[in-house]
Design an enzyme around this catalytic site. Structure first.
Site, mmCIF file in Angstrom:
data_model
loop_
_atom_site.group_PDB
_atom_site.id
_atom_site.type_symbol
_atom_site.label_atom_id
_atom_site.label_comp_id
_atom_site.label_asym_id
_atom_site.label_seq_id
_atom_site.Cartn_x
_atom_site.Cartn_y
_atom_site.Cartn_z
ATOM 1 N N ALA A 1 0.871 -1.178 0.000
ATOM 2 C CA ALA A 1 0.000 0.000 0.000
ATOM 3 C C ALA A 1 0.905 1.224 0.000
ATOM 4 O O ALA A 1 1.103 1.884 1.007
ATOM 5 C CB ALA A 1 -0.919 0.003 1.217
ATOM 6 N N CYS B 1 -6.139 1.292 -8.665
ATOM 7 C CA CYS B 1 -5.265 1.296 -7.499
ATOM 8 C C CYS B 1 -6.117 1.132 -6.240
ATOM 9 O O CYS B 1 -6.983 1.959 -5.970
ATOM 10 C CB CYS B 1 -4.451 2.576 -7.401
ATOM 11 S SG CYS B 1 -3.452 2.591 -5.883
#
Lengths: 310, 249
Positions: free
Chosen positions: A69, A127
């Site tokens: 992340a 994303c």
């Protein structure tokens, strides 16, 4: 064997390229081999302004893969055009710019600016690691179609839309971006996941969730490409857990015309170069006389082989 | 690289000596290597270099078992081969230092890179005073090795060995001739150390979970103070050693 392949707007020396976010803007890997050997380079995502990204830890290992992340950390589109792309232009390799954003306006603005400096765009509507935008565009087919259409209107180069696997119906998403005018697909982005540390009772990644990549997701990507290849008429750049030439051939057979190598670059910085060198022999070993013969090869045998007829 | 020696030196802490020509590139203390433990583990493990022997072509790594990966590393036997990438990062700038008396402050598994640093400093005629902090007596390692290089104070959190408390508790007792400090350890310790020693130039070495270990993936970033235009440093390639004021802890 000749492994060159032409895709919309791209003439590739070979079908192998590093995936976005796993290769920065090329500088670090240029210490290991000549970037001109690559089929193309998909550079790290660009957003309208500079982004710092998420707090650390940003990565965690999993069985057969990893979670990340990062949060689209990048210096912003203007700086990428001014500093990063000129470095890549020093090599004889097509540049694919990954375009991200929090709003439709940001996607359009970034695509308009960067498209004059690169060979193609990979539209990142998938994303999973940003709070706004990102995957919301990749999980809603009407939003996906809209952002694809608007980016196509302003882009001076072909647009490959990077699909998210975090959907129930990947074919519907592929059809939506095809309707929006996409020139190709990039499949797939990471699967959203989480790991929790038993000692702290908290997620390991500071963001909580992260995107799962690596061999763990390869069967999911292969299945999705296999489905989409039959449903839309767009070339596919396949990715997810590629580490060997057998993996590449599997992607080609499912329907990918080219492939991107992601997190395997972290294990072995030379992986792309090694796979490029090994691919011709690997194709030959399985009896292929050309790269094209392998593309979509899993779909050709619609009638049962005579061997199995009684 | 080939495993030459592998042994336990303290609780969950191991010394691993590797041989290979990679050592030729270790040009300063504070660098790290990125180890692939075995194909079962997807990511490499960054481990700092604790010592280098150019004559024997070996480097010494000290690591602590923190999870499955480092636990599997303990299975490596003498003669085994290990896939090692590196040396990575930027270390302590010993060549450009203007110091006469250096203070070394290490915490737990942050101690190892400071050993090769301390050796380098002593070789350059710089006096070294060390403060080494551990959780408990069973965790203490390399006290004798540091003692050969200068004065050492060992601190344990529970007081089971040496002084009781935190490394920062003993800082006021140190000699006033100290002109530079070097520290490596947990983030909270580094923050406390830099806050206790604002008047001295200092260098800190940081650790973080890494992806590529070469600067491409942006997993191991640390923010910088507001006036810094770039806004971040990557621990794997801009660091792991930073000037104390260069990053926000």
């Amino acid at each position: 064997m000749d492994i060159r392949i032409d895709l919309p707007g791209l003439h590739l020396k070979n079908p192998i390229m590093p995936a976005s976010g796993c290769f920065g803007f090329g500088k670090e890997f240029a210490q290991f081999y000549d970037l001109s050997d690559l089929g193309a380079v998909i550079i790290k995502a660009a957003t309208g302004e500079k982004r710092f990204g998420n707090p650390t830890p940003r990565v965690a290992e999993t069985s057969s893969g990893m979670l990340n992340a990062i949060g689209l950390q990048n210096p912003g589109v203007d700086s990428i055009i001014e500093i990063e792309i000129p470095f890549m232009k020093g090599y004889d390799v097509p540049i694919i710019a990954n375009v991200a954003g929090s709003t439709v306006e940001e996607y359009v603005q970034v695509a308009e600016k960067i498209s004059d400096h690169v060979d193609a765009i990979e539209l990142n509507i998938s994303c999973p690691n940003v709070k706004e935008g990102g995957v919301q565009f990749g999980t809603d087919s009407s939003l996906a179609e809209e952002v694809t259409r608007l980016v196509k209107e302003v882009s001076s180069v072909q647009v490959y839309v990077k699909l998210s696997p975090n959907v129930t119906d990947i074919v519907a998403m592929a059809k939506a971006v095809e309707a929006g005018g996409a020139d190709g697909l990039s499949m797939v982005n990471t699967l959203t996941g989480m790991r929790i540390d038993p000692a702290t009772r908290k997620p390991i990644i500071a963001n909580g969730t992260g995107g799962l990549s690596g061999p763990a997701i390869k069967p999911v990507a292969i299945r999705m490409i296999h489905q989409v290849y039959q449903a839309v008429d767009l070339p596919i750049i396949g990715m997810g857990g590629i580490e060997t030439t057998d993996d590449i051939i599997e992607y080609l057979l499912a329907g990918a015309s080219a492939v991107a190598v992601g997190s395997a670059n972290f294990k072995n910085p030379l992986i792309c170069k090694e796979l490029i060198d090994e691919l011709p022999d690997a194709l030959e070993k399985y009896g292929f006389s050309s790269l094209e013969e392998a593309i979509g090869g899993a779909h050709d045998e619609k009638t049962p082989s005579s061997l199995f007829r009684t | 690289m080939k495993v030459i020696e592998h042994k336990s030196i303290a609780r969950d802490t191991y010394q691993l000596i590797l041989k290979g020509d990679l050592i030729e590139e270790v040009d300063e203390p504070g660098k790290f290597v990125h180890i692939q433990i075995n194909p079962e583990f997807f990511l490499r493990r960054p481990v700092s270099i604790a010592d280098v022997d150019f004559h024997e072509q070996t480097l010494t790594l000290l690591y602590k078992v923190m999870g499955k990966g480092t636990d599997a590393l303990t299975e490596k036997r003498v003669g085994d081969q290990l896939d090692v990438l590196g040396p990575g990062g930027r270390g302590f700038p010993v060549a450009s230092l203007e110091s006469k008396h250096a203070l070394i402050i290490g915490g737990g598994i942050g101690v190892p890179p400071l050993y090769y640093l301390a050796k380098n400093l002593v070789e350059r005629g710089i006096k070294v005073t060390s403060v080494l902090g551990f959780r408990s007596e069973a965790d203490v390692f390399y006290e004798d090795e540091f003692r050969e290089l200068g004065e050492v104070t060992v601190v344990t959190n529970d007081g089971s060995y040496g002084e009781k408390g935190l490394v920062t508790d003993v800082l006021p007792n140190l000699e006033p001739t100290i002109d530079t400090y070097f520290s490596c350890g947990p983030g909270v310790m580094l923050k406390a150390v830099t806050e206790h020693l604002p008047h001295l130039p200092g260098y800190i070495s940081m650790e973080e979970r890494m992806g590529c270990g070469i600067g491409a993936c942006f997993a191991c970033v640390v923010p910088t103070p507001d006036m810094d235009e770039k806004g971040y440093r990557r621990i794997c390639c801009d660091g792991p050693v930073f000037k104390a004021e260069e990053v926000v802890l």
